[in-house]
Design an enzyme around this catalytic site. Structure first.
Site, short mmCIF file in Angstrom:
data_model
loop_
_atom_site.label_atom_id
_atom_site.label_comp_id
_atom_site.label_asym_id
_atom_site.label_seq_id
_atom_site.Cartn_x
_atom_site.Cartn_y
_atom_site.Cartn_z
N TYR A 19 0.82 -1.21 0.00
CA TYR A 19 0.00 0.00 0.00
C TYR A 19 0.86 1.26 0.00
O TYR A 19 0.35 2.36 0.22
CB TYR A 19 -0.94 0.02 1.21
CG TYR A 19 -1.98 -1.07 1.15
CD1 TYR A 19 -1.61 -2.41 1.24
CD2 TYR A 19 -3.32 -0.77 0.96
CE1 TYR A 19 -2.55 -3.42 1.17
CE2 TYR A 19 -4.27 -1.78 0.90
CZ TYR A 19 -3.87 -3.10 0.99
OH TYR A 19 -4.81 -4.10 0.92
N LYS A 25 4.59 -14.68 4.96
CA LYS A 25 4.97 -15.55 3.83
C LYS A 25 6.49 -15.46 3.70
O LYS A 25 7.04 -15.21 2.60
CB LYS A 25 4.25 -15.04 2.56
CG LYS A 25 4.34 -15.97 1.38
CD LYS A 25 3.35 -17.12 1.42
CE LYS A 25 3.59 -18.09 0.29
NZ LYS A 25 2.79 -19.31 0.37
N ASP A 64 -1.10 -18.73 3.85
CA ASP A 64 -2.04 -19.67 3.20
C ASP A 64 -2.54 -20.71 4.20
O ASP A 64 -3.73 -21.02 4.27
CB ASP A 64 -1.43 -20.32 1.95
CG ASP A 64 0.06 -20.60 2.09
OD1 ASP A 64 0.64 -20.22 3.12
OD2 ASP A 64 0.64 -21.21 1.17
N ASP A 76 -5.56 -7.05 5.28
CA ASP A 76 -6.75 -6.62 4.55
C ASP A 76 -7.57 -7.85 4.16
O ASP A 76 -8.79 -7.92 4.39
CB ASP A 76 -6.27 -5.87 3.29
CG ASP A 76 -7.40 -5.14 2.58
OD1 ASP A 76 -8.53 -5.18 3.08
OD2 ASP A 76 -7.15 -4.56 1.51
N ASP A 102 -11.28 -9.63 6.12
CA ASP A 102 -12.57 -9.89 5.46
C ASP A 102 -12.94 -11.37 5.60
O ASP A 102 -14.10 -11.72 5.82
CB ASP A 102 -12.52 -9.51 3.98
CG ASP A 102 -12.91 -8.05 3.76
OD1 ASP A 102 -12.71 -7.24 4.69
OD2 ASP A 102 -13.41 -7.71 2.67
#
Ligand code: ATP
Length: 345
Positions: free
Chosen positions: A136, A183, A216, A240, A244
């Protein structure tokens, strides 16, 4: 750590910036304001435009008056703002506000509420998302025709600061565990740095358990055993997406509140976006905005009013008579607002 706003104004009234926002924003924010007032919240709202609404009226998506208001009040309640995807030079207003006021921690408590169909039982976790860097950073360029580069920026300062926030939150709220999600097996330098910082911070909190999960795998574990998670700390992009996903675990975007917190400022907002498909139709679920308002009340020390709202939301959902469409009901935004106000005591 965010300093709590304690400067109560005359008669214990707190001034706060109110940004109705775009899409369903004005509807759900209006509902939140009504409920806060009915619950005995003592807030003087300074209403300010931002996003598309501001652009259309004032020619800018981030008016100076809004910045001056939030600089002064240091606390705000915000509706979702429209970001025009792909338009050159038009960055997300929400991202810009987070950067300008260094609202570095995005905090989203995700909890199973009573009577919500399809929700996992026993979920009670908090997503702590780094809010100022990562992909971002807004640094993107074309290096050759057909080849584009987006820069992922991770710094030790921001990584340490967000880990510190997560552990302090865990200690304050008597949580048992912080999980850093990453990750680093692929992004050895950037996510490696994020993890190294989290580990360093974890050493200073021996009473809070610390674990690490690859993103993951974390998603898979979250949809299988969400009740086993407690505090999650993540970089901006993973945060982010995962927040959700977590909202989906407890019944969707209409139920999850959020806060963007910095050293001096805090901006409260629901996790959901502008929901253009239902905007202006009196169909939006206002509960996420209302619960964000309750978080704001807690932040400024008005705990009784906050508790009244939180208990009324639980009662309303348990009764199950007044629900918006996203929760399988037929009630309007207005009906939920009125139903909730009737349950406040
Ligand atoms: P944005 O670009 O502003 O994020 P979006 O449509 O991509 O908007 P959301 O606004 O989060 O993303 O909406 C995703 C879906 O969830 C939409 O179908 C929307 O109608 C639904 N939704 C989001 N918030 C609510 C809400 N408060 N009440 C009911 N449905 C909602």
């Amino acid at each position: 750590m965010a300093r709590r706003v304690t400067r109560a104004r005359k008669g214990g009234v707190q001034t706060a910036t109110l940004i109705p926002g775009d899409g369903i924003g004005p509807e759900v924010i209006d509902s939140a304001v009504q409920v806060i007032e009915a619950a005995g919240g003592r807030i003087a709202w300074d209403v300010q435009l931002a996003g598309k609404a501001a652009f259309e009226r004032l020619g800018t998506a981030i008016p100076d008056a809004l910045l001056a208001s939030f600089r002064r009040t240091r606390v705000g309640l915000k509706g979702p703002l429209e970001t025009q995807v792909g338009r050159a030079g038009y960055r997300s207003v929400s991202v810009a506000l987070r950067k300008m006021f260094d609202l570095y921690a995005n905090v989203r408590p995700v909890r199973t509420l009573p009577g919500v169909r399809g929700a996992f039982a026993g979920v009670d976790l908090i997503v702590v998302r780094e809010n100022t860097e990562d992909l971002y950073s807004g640094i993107e360029h074309q290096i050759a025709p057909g080849v584009v580069e987006s820069v992922k920026v991770i710094t030790a300062r921001a990584s340490r600061r967000i880990a510190e926030y997560a552990f302090q939150l865990a200690r304050r709220e008597r949580r048992r565990k912080v999980v850093a999600i990453h990750k680093a097996n692929i992004m050895k330098l950037s996510d490696g740095l994020f993890l190294a910082c989290a580990r360093q911070v974890a050493l200073r909190y021996p009473r809070v358990k610390y674990e690490e999960l690859i993103v993951d795998n974390a998603c898979m574990q979250l949809v299988r055993r969400p009740a086993e998670f407690d505090v999650l700390v993540l970089e901006n992009l993973y945060g982010d997406i995962v927040s959700d996903l977590c909202a989906g675990l407890v019944g969707g975007l209409g139920l999850v509140p959020g806060a963007n917190v910095g050293k001096r400022h805090a901006l409260f907002e629901a996790v959901h976006g502008t929901a253009p498909d239902i905007a202006g139709k009196n169909l939006a679920n206002p509960l996420a905005a209302i619960m964000s308002g309750a978080k704001l009340l807690r932040h400024v020390g008005q705990k009784q009013a906050a508790g009244r709202i939180e208990r009324a939301v639980e009662r309303l959902l348990r009764q199950g008579r007044v629900r918006t469409r996203d929760l399988g009901g037929r009630a309007t935004t207005r009906a939920v607002t009125e139903g909730l106000i009737a349950l406040l005591h």
